[in-house]
Design a protein around this motif. Structure first.
Motif, short mmCIF file in Angstrom:
data_model
loop_
_atom_site.label_atom_id
_atom_site.label_comp_id
_atom_site.label_asym_id
_atom_site.label_seq_id
_atom_site.Cartn_x
_atom_site.Cartn_y
_atom_site.Cartn_z
N VAL B 229 0.83 -1.22 0.00
CA VAL B 229 0.00 0.00 0.00
C VAL B 229 0.85 1.25 0.00
CG1 VAL B 229 -2.02 -1.01 1.14
CG2 VAL B 229 -0.24 0.11 2.53
N PHE B 351 -4.00 -1.69 -8.63
CA PHE B 351 -4.92 -0.55 -8.60
C PHE B 351 -4.35 0.59 -7.74
CE2 PHE B 351 -8.75 1.41 -6.53
CZ PHE B 351 -9.26 2.03 -7.66
N VAL B 352 -3.79 0.25 -6.58
CA VAL B 352 -3.20 1.27 -5.71
C VAL B 352 -2.08 1.99 -6.46
CG1 VAL B 352 -1.86 1.67 -3.61
CG2 VAL B 352 -3.83 0.11 -3.57
N ARG B 353 -1.24 1.20 -7.12
CA ARG B 353 -0.13 1.80 -7.89
C ARG B 353 -0.67 2.70 -9.00
NH1 ARG B 353 1.98 0.43 -12.71
NH2 ARG B 353 4.14 1.06 -13.14
N ASP B 354 -1.66 2.20 -9.75
CA ASP B 354 -2.23 2.99 -10.84
C ASP B 354 -2.81 4.30 -10.33
OD1 ASP B 354 -1.63 1.07 -12.75
OD2 ASP B 354 -3.61 0.14 -12.71
N VAL B 355 -3.60 4.22 -9.26
CA VAL B 355 -4.23 5.44 -8.74
C VAL B 355 -3.16 6.42 -8.26
CG1 VAL B 355 -5.72 6.37 -6.92
CG2 VAL B 355 -6.39 4.29 -8.14
N LEU B 357 -0.13 6.76 -9.43
CA LEU B 357 0.50 7.37 -10.60
C LEU B 357 -0.42 8.41 -11.24
CD1 LEU B 357 2.21 4.22 -12.20
CD2 LEU B 357 3.32 6.07 -10.92
N LEU B 358 -1.73 8.11 -11.27
CA LEU B 358 -2.68 9.09 -11.84
C LEU B 358 -2.73 10.34 -10.97
CD1 LEU B 358 -5.69 6.82 -12.93
CD2 LEU B 358 -3.83 7.74 -14.34
#
Lengths: 383, 383
Positions: B229, B351-355, B357-358
């Motif tokens: 996380v 998903f945590v990584r993607d969010v 980065l966004l």
């Protein structure tokens, strides 16, 4: 450390790090991230439920807990005394006229969304009263078996450890705990519940903070199951809370359906209304009240037959309907074990829910900015 | 179903559902959601590592896998032949002049970020060559024990199942698998690796798609561990890839540090440069290259002594430094077991990584919109 000699650098700017790629499909928006979470989950997991034919070992069970994936054990509880002994006459003989809490609703819709119009809804709790067990059971059977029945629906569904409380005399017929769950989770059951109803009763889509072992005793239960990553699909909204009330004669004990009214909670002088966060999407009516993510939902469906056990993992959304045995009864028992809030599962599931709610808010704001139509129209599209 | 009578509804609009509350602190932005994910995780988990004093059972281990939480077993491998027999003389006698792959770097920084300036960086892989084992071991010891040593750093660190390959003659001294991990995960080890280096070598912060059991044999290893996380804390960036090359005389076998150069990958005619996604934040230098979330990181720190075992769960970021025994050696063995990509863990971690980065991209866009300063300044602040 002196700066080393570098060969092949074509420009200074070349060594400026770039944003790391997300690997998201599409333009790489938050919407894409949420969609890819759901589709990646389904790419990596079967869309059917695992079927075991004997009870798992604690280690086998723990592997399912680790993956937060459900399974059914066909006939896993078929040796239980409850499976062999329970029927209408036995339950009546043991419970007799013991007073029990009964949830009464006009249509079997306890703790459920009542849609008033495409844009208006209430979260309605059942009218709760106390009846002698045998009277409640008779009503449940009569609704199922007597074509002339037109009264309200009764459901024995108090989920407050009632099998060790109200129904303690029946507790002798089931194990005090599910050994593989108790050993794996290092915990006794936090609550053991008894359920008795008929095919009129349904349970609306919701989730619980419990690891759940659900055992069918009489009749069938039909589960629709959604994993926690599908939180963005269920269109959770804050819905005005209400409770069914009985407007008929206080002397009546048959609760005529037409006499039931919906009473908004906190409507009295100086009281506050309350809004309950609840899923408003129904996977069996997927076109209505959908979010942009509902289409990616892949519900698991499983019917529990008499003697079957279901492991319903913590935070899975579930919607339940039921069928009766020939006596007009549907009876089940379930064991709730505390969810382990440590590790990343709880925090991560909350994060998915939070991001989904933020993305819906953002979408609504964009919609409000671009639409100049009437507020009513906006709400209709939004909700 | 006719619409029921409703009591207490003060207006039609009252029954229009509201957005469900997120429970986020602050204004409820995406930034808040990411921050609350990290702080909620730490509220629910200890900030120290569990210490066991005997090996876990498969079930006990599976509980840790389910929570994706690390533990150390003090002296868990102290009965292994490797613990009793391995030293410089023994390793040399078994391996002799067998050619082995050696990673050579000027400062022990293999597969690591090389910061050229506050805004420019490279991801540099080691110069790899082949040396007789005994020569490589001698160099590792000499760098540690000989004050006059000034050559490059050698590290035996091929992570390609080398203990069943290059170092197969040493494999007899360790178990073929870790029984509790093999039983729990229903899998043999995918790779078993041998590591030999000295205190000059470090391993930069990274994560692996493996469940990892790490066993210290000689010297000490110092782990800094971050849960998945904390992906938003590590400032993952796409960094220009390069490789150390040896610019000195080909006849030399001592690899003078000053003769090493950094060669940008793909710098030749018609070739393409490549950018490697990699963490650019160092939890031991937390002020540099931080994201707005780095401050919420709570690294776990643990030192493995000789005979200790570490369970390093899949996708945990780890940064490793080492200390030598009196012979100038640090030696370890690790077992990689396949990560289970099913369930929600892998999809959720991505998903945590993607969010994250966004959210970083959004922050940069806001920054670009509001700042009118020179591009160089922006990049400096951003990176």
């Amino acid at each position: 450390m002196t700066e080393p000699r570098i060969i092949g650098l074509k420009s200074r700017g070349q060594a400026v790090p770039r944003p790391a790629p997300t690997g998201l499909d599409g333009e790489g928006t938050l919407h894409d991230a949420v969609r890819d979470l759901i589709t990646a989950y389904h790419d990596l997991n079967p869309t059917t439920i695992d079927e075991l034919h004997e009870e798992p070992s604690p280690l086998e069970f723990m592997r399912y807990v680790a993956r937060n994936r459900p399974f059914v054990v066909r006939k896993g509880a078929s040796s239980w005394p409850s499976h062999k002994k329970w029927n209408a006459a036995y339950l009546s003989s043991i419970m007799g006229s013991t007073p029990v809490n009964v949830a009464i609703t006009p249509h079997g819709n306890a703790d459920a969304i009542l849609h008033l119009s495409p844009t208006r809804a209430l979260f309605v709790k059942p009218f709760e009263t106390t009846l002698p067990f045998s009277a409640a059971q008779s009503r449940i059977q009569a609704q199922e078996l007597d074509p002339a029945w037109s009264n309200a629906t009764c459901y024995l569904q108090t989920q407050n450890d009632n099998l060790r409380g109200e129904y303690a005399t029946l507790f002798q017929d089931v194990p005090a705990s599910i050994s593989w769950a108790r050993i794996a989770l290092k915990n006794d059951a936090d609550a053991i519940n008894f359920w008795l109803g008929n095919s009129a009763s349904t349970t609306a889509l919701h989730k619980d903070n419990y690891e759940n072992v659900y055992v069918q005793v009489l009749g069938q239960k039909h589960f629709v199951l959604l994993p926690p990553v599908e939180a963005p699909c269920v269109n959770e909204r804050a819905v005005l809370a209400a409770t069914y009330a009985y407007g008929g004669s206080p002397e009546s004990d048959s609760h005529v359906k037409e006499d039931m009214v919906v009473s908004i909670d906190g409507a009295g002088e100086g009281e506050d209304q309350s809004y309950v966060p609840f899923a408003t999407w129904d996977p069996d009516r997927p076109e209505e009240h959908a979010t942009p993510f509902s289409r990616y939902s892949q519900p698991l469906r499983v019917t529990l037959e008499e003697g079957d056990m279901l492991y319903l993992p913590a935070l899975w959304y579930h919607q339940v309907s039921q069928s009766c045995n020939v006596e007009g009864l549907c009876c089940a028992v379930n064991y709730w074990y505390d969810l382990d809030f440590s590790g990343g599962f709880w925090a991560g599931s909350s994060f998915v829910r939070d991001v989904a709610l933020l993305e819906e808010r953002r979408r609504k704001e964009v919609h409000d900015d671009t639409e100049s139509g009437a507020k009513q129209v906006q709400e209709s599209t939004w909700f």
